[in-house]
Enzyme design. Sequence first.
Site, mmCIF file in Angstrom:
data_model
loop_
_atom_site.group_PDB
_atom_site.id
_atom_site.type_symbol
_atom_site.label_atom_id
_atom_site.label_comp_id
_atom_site.label_asym_id
_atom_site.label_seq_id
_atom_site.Cartn_x
_atom_site.Cartn_y
_atom_site.Cartn_z
ATOM 1 N N LYS A 76 0.907 -1.292 -0.179
ATOM 2 C CA LYS A 76 -0.161 0.033 -0.083
ATOM 3 C C LYS A 76 0.845 0.899 -0.029
ATOM 4 C CE LYS A 76 -3.962 2.132 2.624
ATOM 5 N NZ LYS A 76 -4.839 2.058 3.680
ATOM 6 N N SER A 151 -9.829 2.290 2.764
ATOM 7 C CA SER A 151 -8.993 3.071 1.872
ATOM 8 C C SER A 151 -7.928 2.131 1.054
ATOM 9 C CB SER A 151 -8.265 3.985 2.778
ATOM 10 O OG SER A 151 -7.318 3.361 3.698
ATOM 11 N N SER A 175 -10.264 -0.069 6.974
ATOM 12 C CA SER A 175 -9.789 -0.119 5.528
ATOM 13 C C SER A 175 -8.959 -1.033 5.052
ATOM 14 C CB SER A 175 -8.735 1.145 5.371
ATOM 15 O OG SER A 175 -9.366 2.374 5.289
#
Length: 484
Positions: A76, A151, A175
Site C-alpha cells: 500500500k 482505503s 480500511s
Amino acid sequence: MFESSLKQLGDALRAKRISSVELTQSYLDRITRLNPQLNAYITLNPEMSLAQARAADARIAAGKAEALTGIPFAQKDIFCAQGWLTTCGSKMLHNFASPYDAHVISQFNSAGAVNLGKTNMDEFAMGSSNETSYYGTVKNPWDTTRVPGGSSGGTAAAVAARLCAAATGTDTGGSIRQPAALCGISGLKPTYGVVSRYGMIAFASSLDQAGPMGRSAEDLALMMNVMAGFDERDSTSLQREKEDYARDLSKPLNGLRIGLPKEFFAAGMGADVAKAVEAAIAEYKKLGATIVDISLPNSKLSVPVYYVLAPAEASSNLSRFDGVRYGYRAPEYSDLADMYEKSRAQGFGAEVKRRIMIGTYVLSHGYYDAYYLQAQKIRRLIAQDFTEAYKQCDVIMGPTSPSTAFKLGEKGDDPVQMYLSDIYTIAVNLAGLPGMSIPCGFGDNDMPVGLQIIGNYFDEARMLNVAHQYQLATDWHSRAPQGL
Ligand code: GLN
C-alpha cells in the site's frame, strides 16, 4: 500459478520449479495488461522489482530461503519504501521518494520478498471507496462500474485480480476489512501495537494498524509471521514473544463459542448480506461451533466517536505537510504564511481538508471538552463492551460491511452515507482489537460479501484458525473475478 497459495509458491521457488525472476515477470506482464483498466497500482518500478527477484533467486540458490523469499507482493502506498515514490494517494506527496523503509517494508525485504509496486489508496487513507485518491479511483475487478472499497482499495483490487500474490493494507476504521469484503478477499487488522507503525504515514495514530491482505487465511498467517514483532522505533509497538501465526490453523473448531452481537444483525444490513452471513454462521455450527447471543450496546456510537477522534488526530498529524520539508509546494506565494496556505490548499483534496477542519474544531478551546473528551470517554465504554462480551464467547462474528460494493460515484456527494459504510468495523479500531474479513458468498449483483471475525486481544492465531477451517469447508475464497 496466479491461483497458487503463498505456501505453494514458496515450495515451487525452493524446489526451483520456477525462479523469482520468472514469477515476478509474469506478474509484471499481467499488471501491464490489467492495471490500465483497474488502476490498482500508483507506482511500478520493474527494474527495482526484478533486482529484488534476482537477489531472491541467489538467496534460494544459496539455500538461505525463508517462507516468503522470492514471492512478489504489493505494498500500500502509505508505507515508505526507500527509492520508491510514496504518495499516500495525495498530490501533497506526488514527488516524495522515501529516503528510508517503513518497518513493514524492511520486514518483507529481509524475508527476501519482492516488491511489485505501490498500490492506490484513498488520500491519506481517508475514505471507504478509493474515490478520494489523487491518482483516480480504483475499479472493483468483479464489476468495474463499482468501487473496491477503501482505503486499501488498490491492494484489495490487486489481490482479487491476481496482480500480486498478496499485499499489505492499513486499517484505521475498517480500511483492510471493508475493501477485503467488497473485493472478495481475506484481510486481517491485528491487535493495535502488534505491527510497527514506523514509516507508515500517520492518519490517526491511536487507531492506525497495518495488516496482511490475501486470498486465504493461511496466506495471511504466513505474512503475519513476517510483519508482526517489536520495533523500538514505534513507541506503541508491543514487546511480546515472537509467535507463529500458522500454529493453530489445523485445529478443529469443536466447542468454539461464537458471539453474535444483536446490534450487528439489526436494521441497516442489506438482506443479501444478511443471507450470506447467516449461511456462514450455519456452516460454523456444522464445524462444531456454538452460538452465543451477545450485546455491544455502545457500538452504535462508534461512527460519531470515530469521526471526532480520527479527524482530531489527523489534523495534528497532517500539520507536518507544510510545503517546507517535503512534498508539494505552491509555485507562487507572497510570504511564508501564504506559502503554507497555498501549498496546503492546493496539495490536499476535499475529504482531507474536511477532516482537518473537523479535527481542528473539536480540539479547539471551548469545544475540546464537549467533543474530544466526551468521545474519548465513549471510546472506553465501547472497549468495555467487548471485554464483557469475551467473558461469554471466543470470537465475535457479523457482517464486515452493510452492503456489497456500491457504484462509483454513488456516495460521492454524501460524506455521512460514506462514513456509515464502516459501521461494523470502526468499534474494533476504537477498542484496539484484532478483526478480519473473509469472503462468505455473493449478494445481489453477484458482488462478494465479507464475514467479519473479531477476536480478543492478541488472538490472531485463533482467528486465523477459525477462518482457515471455514475455508477448508467452503470455496468462496478461491473464486476469482471472471473475464480479466
Ligand atoms: N473509511 C474510514 C475513514 O474514512 C476508515 C479509513 C481507514 O481505515 N483508513 O476514515
